[in-house]
Design a protein around this motif. Structure first.
Motif, PDB file in Angstrom:
ATOM      1  N   UNK A 135     -15.694   7.336 -14.658  1.00  0.00           N
ATOM      2  CA  UNK A 135     -14.426   7.773 -15.225  1.00  0.00           C
ATOM      3  C   UNK A 135     -13.663   8.778 -14.399  1.00  0.00           C
ATOM      4  N   UNK A 136     -14.096   8.988 -13.148  1.00  0.00           N
ATOM      5  CA  UNK A 136     -13.413   9.934 -12.275  1.00  0.00           C
ATOM      6  C   UNK A 136     -12.155   9.337 -11.677  1.00  0.00           C
ATOM      7  N   UNK A 137     -11.314  10.167 -11.064  1.00  0.00           N
ATOM      8  CA  UNK A 137     -10.052   9.693 -10.498  1.00  0.00           C
ATOM      9  C   UNK A 137     -10.240   8.986  -9.163  1.00  0.00           C
ATOM     10  N   UNK A 138      -9.327   8.090  -8.857  1.00  0.00           N
ATOM     11  CA  UNK A 138      -9.259   7.466  -7.535  1.00  0.00           C
ATOM     12  C   UNK A 138      -8.226   8.231  -6.718  1.00  0.00           C
ATOM     13  N   UNK A 139      -8.603   8.662  -5.532  1.00  0.00           N
ATOM     14  CA  UNK A 139      -7.681   9.411  -4.679  1.00  0.00           C
ATOM     15  C   UNK A 139      -7.619   8.761  -3.307  1.00  0.00           C
ATOM     16  N   UNK A 140      -6.551   9.030  -2.596  1.00  0.00           N
ATOM     17  CA  UNK A 140      -6.377   8.485  -1.250  1.00  0.00           C
ATOM     18  C   UNK A 140      -7.465   9.017  -0.321  1.00  0.00           C
ATOM     19  N   UNK A 141      -7.985   8.183   0.574  1.00  0.00           N
ATOM     20  CA  UNK A 141      -9.039   8.627   1.497  1.00  0.00           C
ATOM     21  C   UNK A 141      -8.613   9.779   2.400  1.00  0.00           C
ATOM     22  N   UNK A 171      -6.434  -4.403   9.883  1.00  0.00           N
ATOM     23  CA  UNK A 171      -5.340  -4.990   9.115  1.00  0.00           C
ATOM     24  C   UNK A 171      -4.346  -3.916   8.687  1.00  0.00           C
ATOM     25  N   UNK A 172      -3.177  -4.357   8.315  1.00  0.00           N
ATOM     26  CA  UNK A 172      -2.085  -3.440   7.999  1.00  0.00           C
ATOM     27  C   UNK A 172      -1.984  -3.113   6.512  1.00  0.00           C
ATOM     28  N   UNK A 173      -2.949  -3.554   5.733  1.00  0.00           N
ATOM     29  CA  UNK A 173      -2.912  -3.275   4.302  1.00  0.00           C
ATOM     30  C   UNK A 173      -3.154  -1.788   4.046  1.00  0.00           C
ATOM     31  N   UNK A 174      -2.365  -1.209   3.168  1.00  0.00           N
ATOM     32  CA  UNK A 174      -2.547   0.185   2.795  1.00  0.00           C
ATOM     33  C   UNK A 174      -3.705   0.305   1.815  1.00  0.00           C
ATOM     34  N   UNK A 175      -4.151   1.538   1.617  1.00  0.00           N
ATOM     35  CA  UNK A 175      -5.232   1.789   0.666  1.00  0.00           C
ATOM     36  C   UNK A 175      -4.851   1.298  -0.724  1.00  0.00           C
ATOM     37  N   UNK A 176      -3.592   1.452  -1.098  1.00  0.00           N
ATOM     38  CA  UNK A 176      -3.161   1.080  -2.446  1.00  0.00           C
ATOM     39  C   UNK A 176      -3.099  -0.435  -2.606  1.00  0.00           C
ATOM     40  N   UNK A 177      -2.762  -1.156  -1.540  1.00  0.00           N
ATOM     41  CA  UNK A 177      -2.803  -2.615  -1.598  1.00  0.00           C
ATOM     42  C   UNK A 177      -4.240  -3.106  -1.746  1.00  0.00           C
ATOM     43  N   UNK A 200     -13.403   9.174  -0.078  1.00  0.00           N
ATOM     44  CA  UNK A 200     -13.947   7.835   0.163  1.00  0.00           C
ATOM     45  C   UNK A 200     -14.815   7.389  -0.998  1.00  0.00           C
ATOM     46  N   UNK A 201     -15.588   8.317  -1.551  1.00  0.00           N
ATOM     47  CA  UNK A 201     -16.472   7.996  -2.659  1.00  0.00           C
ATOM     48  C   UNK A 201     -15.787   7.911  -4.012  1.00  0.00           C
ATOM     49  N   UNK A 227      -8.664  -5.328  -4.824  1.00  0.00           N
ATOM     50  CA  UNK A 227     -10.089  -5.294  -5.136  1.00  0.00           C
ATOM     51  C   UNK A 227     -10.354  -5.081  -6.624  1.00  0.00           C
ATOM     52  N   UNK A 228      -9.569  -4.200  -7.250  1.00  0.00           N
ATOM     53  CA  UNK A 228      -9.819  -3.886  -8.652  1.00  0.00           C
ATOM     54  C   UNK A 228      -8.939  -4.692  -9.601  1.00  0.00           C
ATOM     55  N   UNK A 229      -8.078  -5.536  -9.020  1.00  0.00           N
ATOM     56  CA  UNK A 229      -7.198  -6.402  -9.810  1.00  0.00           C
ATOM     57  C   UNK A 229      -6.384  -5.611 -10.834  1.00  0.00           C
TER      58      UNK A 229
END
Length: 284
Positions: free
Chosen positions: A189-195, A271-277, A179-180, A282-284
């Motif tokens: 500069x860290x990676x983004x991962x699925x919650x 809502x039905x939006x996935x984390x990746x959507x 989440x963080x 949000x980050x454009x």
């Protein structure tokens, strides 16, 4: 769901217009709804929410504000494990997925229980000095050990399951949950991962080297952070914060033990939006 309470960031809804709208709508549907500001006692620590008045039979806590408000509520309510619904009155809003204009449809979905409940991993951290525990707390986003005051560089050794991973020289270290990953970890500069990932991120902050990068470890691993000596004239080497709160000064030899918590944060997803959507939006 029949019993609700609302926690509001008064800086985002200072006249409680949106808060009152939600309360009135739920009451009109025959539901019970309390507002934190009307029921709780204001304490001396403005960073903490008094949740003692929230009944254990509360079905949902509606949080109005930004992600910071939700993170604070999640930590304060972690022992109750009541599902949270975030309504975004802030900016990015990764956790507060409901926007102001979608409140009524979201409430209808909530009342019809047309929802999903996501369980988000939390961290449990313990700070020790000379084998004595100084502080323990939970964190939904991250535990950060950073430089204190005007110190230039701090030295931190990181162990995973009592095996030395590396010694970092720089501005500090971030230990983040999935989440963080979109918080301070991302900025550093860290990676983004699925919650839903079962990992913990170790991300150095401005390391004084070209070779040190983020490391992902299993959520079953135990992390130990040791504050090393960096300046002879400096008594306080670093400061530890849990989700941006509770700044505790650290000295040479202090240890921070971090592991997956036995508590989780339950977030209501409508809502039905996935984390990746959401990430792309949000980050454009």
């Amino acid at each position: 769901m029949n019993n609700f309470c609302i926690i509001t960031n008064i800086d985002k809804d200072n006249e409680y217009k949106t808060t009152k709208l939600i309360q009135e709508y739920l009451v009109s549907k025959g539901k019970r709804c309390q507002i934190a500001a009307e029921c709780s006692t204001v304490g001396t620590n403005e960073d903490e929410t008094d949740v003692s008045w929230i009944a254990d039979d509360t079905d949902c806590v509606i949080v109005l504000g930004g992600d910071g408000t939700i993170i604070r509520a999640a930590t304060d309510l972690c022992t109750k494990e009541i599902p949270l619904l975030g309504i975004n009155l802030g900016t990015l809003g990764f956790l507060a997925e409901i926007e102001r204009q979608d409140i009524i449809p979201a409430l209808d979905s909530l009342l019809e229980e047309d929802i999903q409940i996501q369980k988000r991993m939390m961290l449990q951290g313990k700070i020790t000095r000379d084998d004595q525990t100084l502080y323990e707390d939970y964190a939904l986003n991250d535990i950060v050990i950073g430089r204190s005051g005007f110190s230039r560089i701090i030295s931190i050794s990181v162990y995973v399951n009592n095996i030395l991973v590396d010694t970092y020289h720089g501005d500090g270290i971030i230990i983040a949950t999935p989440t963080g990953s979109t918080g301070y970890n991302l900025s550093a500069g860290g990676p983004v991962v699925s919650p839903s990932s079962n990992v913990i991120m170790i991300t150095p902050i401005c390391p004084h080297t070209m070779s040190q990068r983020s490391i992902l470890v299993s959520s079953d691993d135990e992390i130990k952070v040791v504050v090393d000596k960096s300046k002879k004239t400096q008594k306080e080497e670093a400061i530890a914060t849990f989700d941006g709160r509770m700044g505790m000064e650290l000295k040479t030899g202090d240890k921070i033990f971090i592991q997956k918590a036995d508590k989780v944060t339950k977030l209501i997803k409508i809502n039905q939006k996935s984390f990746y959507e959401i990430l792309r939006s949000k980050l454009r």
